[in-house]
Design an enzyme around this catalytic site. Structure first.
Site, PDB file in Angstrom:
ATOM      1  N   ARG A  18       1.182  -1.185   0.165  1.00 26.24           N
ATOM      2  CA  ARG A  18       0.240   0.201   0.184  1.00 26.24           C
ATOM      3  C   ARG A  18       1.360   1.481   0.133  1.00 26.24           C
ATOM      4  NH1 ARG A  18      -3.713  -0.796   5.055  1.00 26.24           N
ATOM      5  NH2 ARG A  18      -1.330  -1.201   6.363  1.00 26.24           N
ATOM      6  N   ASN A  36      -6.778  -2.769   2.473  1.00 26.38           N
ATOM      7  CA  ASN A  36      -6.356  -4.108   2.769  1.00 26.38           C
ATOM      8  C   ASN A  36      -7.880  -4.818   2.922  1.00 26.38           C
ATOM      9  OD1 ASN A  36      -3.180  -4.143   2.610  1.00 26.38           O
ATOM     10  ND2 ASN A  36      -3.724  -4.515   4.598  1.00 26.38           N
TER      11      ASN A  36
END
EC number: 3.6.1.7
Length: 90
Positions: A18, A36
């Site tokens: 990320r 997520n």
């Protein structure tokens, strides 16, 4: 301008993926977010100039050296006005 929704599958959690997405999006002047998912995938919404978004998708497929992307599913979304940055959602 174009906006995509993407679901990225593979080894993409617990490997800095990320943060890699955020850094890549900022370099390409893109906005949006990533997070997520409970099933181990990462969800992304990204918006910007079409060439920059396509470059972003190409980088996502390569990963950050620790991640292994096995598949990416893209869908076009309506443009969101007023979005200022690319963020990580928790």
């Amino acid at each position: 301008m174009i906006r995509y929704s993407a679901i990225v599958q593979g080894r993409v959690q617990g490997v800095g993926f990320r943060y890699f997405l955020q850094l890549t999006a900022c370099k390409l002047n893109l906005t949006g977010w990533c997070r997520n998912l409970m099933n181990g995938n990462v969800e992304i919404e990204v918006q910007g100039l079409e060439n920059n978004v396509l470059s972003f998708v190409s980088e996502v497929k390569k990963g950050n050296g620790f991640a292994r992307v096995s598949d990416i599913n893209l869908d076009i979304l309506p443009i969101l006005d007023g979005e200022k940055k690319f963020s990580i959602k928790y």
